[in-house]
Design a protein around this motif. Structure first.
Motif, short mmCIF file in Angstrom:
data_model
loop_
_atom_site.label_atom_id
_atom_site.label_comp_id
_atom_site.label_asym_id
_atom_site.label_seq_id
_atom_site.Cartn_x
_atom_site.Cartn_y
_atom_site.Cartn_z
N VAL A 115 0.90 -1.21 -0.02
CA VAL A 115 -0.03 -0.08 -0.11
C VAL A 115 0.99 1.25 -0.01
O VAL A 115 0.64 2.23 -0.68
CB VAL A 115 -0.92 0.09 1.29
N GLU A 116 2.05 1.11 0.84
CA GLU A 116 2.75 2.32 0.68
C GLU A 116 3.26 2.46 -0.52
O GLU A 116 3.66 3.64 -1.10
CB GLU A 116 4.16 2.12 1.45
N GLY A 117 3.67 1.46 -1.64
CA GLY A 117 4.30 1.44 -2.63
C GLY A 117 3.31 2.37 -3.93
O GLY A 117 3.52 2.88 -4.93
N LEU A 118 1.98 2.14 -3.29
CA LEU A 118 0.80 2.76 -4.12
C LEU A 118 0.54 4.36 -3.88
O LEU A 118 -0.26 4.74 -4.19
CB LEU A 118 -0.49 2.06 -4.36
N GLY A 119 1.09 4.70 -2.92
CA GLY A 119 0.94 6.07 -2.29
C GLY A 119 -0.11 6.36 -0.83
O GLY A 119 -0.21 7.39 -0.39
N GLY A 120 -0.23 5.15 -0.35
CA GLY A 120 -1.07 5.08 0.85
C GLY A 120 -0.14 5.23 2.26
O GLY A 120 1.17 5.23 2.06
N THR A 121 -0.96 5.75 3.37
CA THR A 121 -0.05 6.09 4.16
C THR A 121 -0.64 4.97 5.30
O THR A 121 -1.65 5.11 5.87
CB THR A 121 -0.62 7.53 5.00
N ALA A 235 -9.61 7.90 0.08
CA ALA A 235 -9.24 6.55 0.49
C ALA A 235 -9.83 5.86 -0.62
O ALA A 235 -9.28 4.81 -0.98
CB ALA A 235 -10.11 6.51 1.86
N ARG A 236 -10.72 6.21 -1.35
CA ARG A 236 -11.44 5.56 -2.44
C ARG A 236 -10.51 5.55 -3.58
O ARG A 236 -10.28 4.35 -4.49
CB ARG A 236 -12.72 6.13 -3.11
N GLY A 237 -9.60 6.82 -3.71
CA GLY A 237 -8.54 6.70 -4.77
C GLY A 237 -7.57 5.71 -4.83
O GLY A 237 -7.13 4.96 -5.62
N LYS A 241 -6.53 1.92 -6.68
CA LYS A 241 -5.36 1.77 -7.02
C LYS A 241 -4.87 0.24 -6.65
O LYS A 241 -4.10 -0.21 -7.43
CB LYS A 241 -4.06 2.59 -6.48
N VAL A 242 -5.32 -0.03 -5.51
CA VAL A 242 -5.06 -1.49 -5.04
C VAL A 242 -5.64 -2.34 -6.02
O VAL A 242 -5.04 -3.48 -6.41
CB VAL A 242 -5.44 -1.72 -3.44
N ALA A 243 -6.91 -2.14 -6.34
CA ALA A 243 -7.65 -3.15 -7.32
C ALA A 243 -7.07 -3.26 -8.44
O ALA A 243 -6.97 -4.38 -9.05
CB ALA A 243 -9.04 -2.70 -7.15
N VAL A 264 -5.73 7.25 7.18
CA VAL A 264 -4.47 6.32 7.47
C VAL A 264 -4.82 5.03 7.21
O VAL A 264 -5.85 4.48 7.69
CB VAL A 264 -4.10 6.48 8.69
N PHE A 265 -4.21 4.21 6.30
CA PHE A 265 -4.59 2.90 5.99
C PHE A 265 -4.40 1.97 7.22
O PHE A 265 -3.37 2.14 7.94
CB PHE A 265 -3.63 2.50 5.05
N ASN A 266 -5.45 0.97 7.50
CA ASN A 266 -5.41 0.19 8.49
C ASN A 266 -5.16 -1.23 7.86
O ASN A 266 -3.88 -1.81 8.07
CB ASN A 266 -6.55 0.10 9.32
N GLU A 267 -5.86 -1.61 7.31
CA GLU A 267 -5.76 -3.27 6.52
C GLU A 267 -6.81 -3.33 5.35
O GLU A 267 -7.77 -2.75 5.41
CB GLU A 267 -5.93 -4.23 7.88
N MET A 268 -6.46 -4.41 4.65
CA MET A 268 -7.37 -4.69 3.64
C MET A 268 -7.63 -6.17 3.71
O MET A 268 -7.41 -7.07 4.48
CB MET A 268 -6.64 -4.62 2.19
N ALA A 269 -8.80 -6.38 3.07
CA ALA A 269 -9.67 -7.51 3.19
C ALA A 269 -9.99 -7.81 1.40
O ALA A 269 -10.95 -7.16 1.19
CB ALA A 269 -10.65 -7.90 4.17
#
Length: 360
Positions: A115-121, A235-237, A241-243, A264-269
């Motif tokens: 997620v960091e690599g895609l610009g997330g925090t 957050a949707r953006g 990107k993840v998808a 701030v990103f917590n986790e993905m499912a």
């Protein structure tokens, strides 16, 4: 969308996993005219009650997985801890989403770096593989914080809170790879749930305000606080990107903290999600139906929220034993019990959804 990419009604969908998410997916699949075959090790597999057939076999049982796959036209999963080694035994052209989503989501460290690599925090974090590294991470990042196993932790399991610097000694390194995370000062928690089709179309549901107790989701409500509305587009953006990076097909969930500095990103499912259960009654098309639509190559359904206010509340442990009695007190509440045989403390047994007036 190419016609040959569509799994036609009357075909068979395979679901890896036997829990309540698989149960609700199977119910949506039946509504759309599909048969469902489940696969999970023996246990309290509540999805089996609503499946056309079910394989109660281990994840390492190659002959059983081959027999399961031979009966399916498409295969998906209902929880993120299905071993990647088991998924890789399924012909890749039958799978949706792609197994890489599991590889990322099953390892908290890999997930955060992805997620960091895609610009997330994400929250401040450090990789921890020994007691010395744990103590060093806690010293650098500080307390409060939380030590989490990299793998197989959910609903508060595999997590140890470090409230103050004095608590570092009372939390023991568990002897396997972990992540130490610093505490995030947030105003609200929310999730972004999207569905992505085979042709790349993405649709979002409204983001609920999520409240957790003891690491488990308690309620998801709409409308969410103003700060969620202010941060949801960013957050949707990231979620999109993840998808796209995963070439994802189906429903994907990312959880966030709404903070003074942004989401701030917590986790993905990589699956349908507890915080999206409200969509069964509250949205034009539920997360479960849209996941089936996506993996079968059907057009996505409308994700518009249908009511001005919605609350989803989990039913945990012994609360399930009296849930039917409460129907008399609230005739507008929608009750979903998952058919689990034992109402253990801290176990999700079902959920309520209450909806307000219809949206204008």
């Amino acid at each position: 969308m190419a016609q040959d990419s569509v799994i036609k009604p009357g075909s068979t969908i395979g679901i890896l996993g036997g829990g309540q998410l698989g149960r609700m997916m199977a119910m949506s699949a039946a509504q759309l005219g599909y048969k469902v075959i489940g696969y999970a090790p023996e246990g309290d597999t509540v999805a089996e009650d609503v499946c056309h057939d079910f394989f109660a076999n281990g994840w390492g049982d190659k002959p059983a997985l081959a027999a399961f796959a031979s009966k399916c036209d498409v295969v998906t999963w209902e929880f993120e801890n299905v071993p990647v080694s088991a998924v890789e035994m399924i012909p890749p052209q039958m799978l949706a989403p792609h197994p890489r989503a599991l590889e990322v989501a099953q390892d908290r460290l890999k997930e955060k770096r992805f997620v960091e690599g895609l610009g997330g925090t994400p929250a401040p974090y450090a990789s921890v593989d020994s007691d010395a590294e744990y103590r060093d991470a806690a010293g650098r990042i500080g307390a409060p914080g939380i030590l989490k196993t990299c793998r197989e932790g959910y609903d508060g399991k595999g997590q140890w809170r470090v409230a103050t610097d004095r608590d570092v000694d009372s939390v023991r390194f568990p002897g396997r790879s972990c992540v130490y995370e610093g505490f995030v000062d947030f105003e609200a928690e929310f999730s972004v749930i999207l569905v992505r089709a085979k042709d790349g179309e993405v649709r979002f549901w409204d983001s609920t305000h999520n409240v957790h107790h003891a690491g488990m989701l308690s309620t998801s409500t709409l409308p969410a606080p103003a700060i969620v509305g202010e941060q949801v587009e960013e957050a949707r953006g990231l979620a999109k990107k993840v998808a796209e990076a995963l070439n994802y097909v189906g429903v994907l969930t990312l959880e966030f903290f709404a903070t003074a500095k942004g989401p701030v990103f917590n986790e993905m499912a990589p699956r349908v999600h507890n915080s999206g259960h409200w969509t069964i009654e509250g949205a034009a098309t539920s997360q479960f139906e849209n996941h089936i639509r996506a993996v079968c190559g059907l057009p996505l359904g409308d994700t518009t929220t249908r009511f001005a206010s919605i609350e989803m509340r989990n039913i945990v442990g012994a609360e399930a034993l009296t849930a039917h009695e409460k129907l008399a007190d609230d005739g507008e509440a929608h009750l979903h019990l998952y058919g689990k045989s034992e109402a253990r403390e801290g176990r999700k047994m079902g959920h309520w959804t209450r909806v307000g007036q219809a949206s204008a």
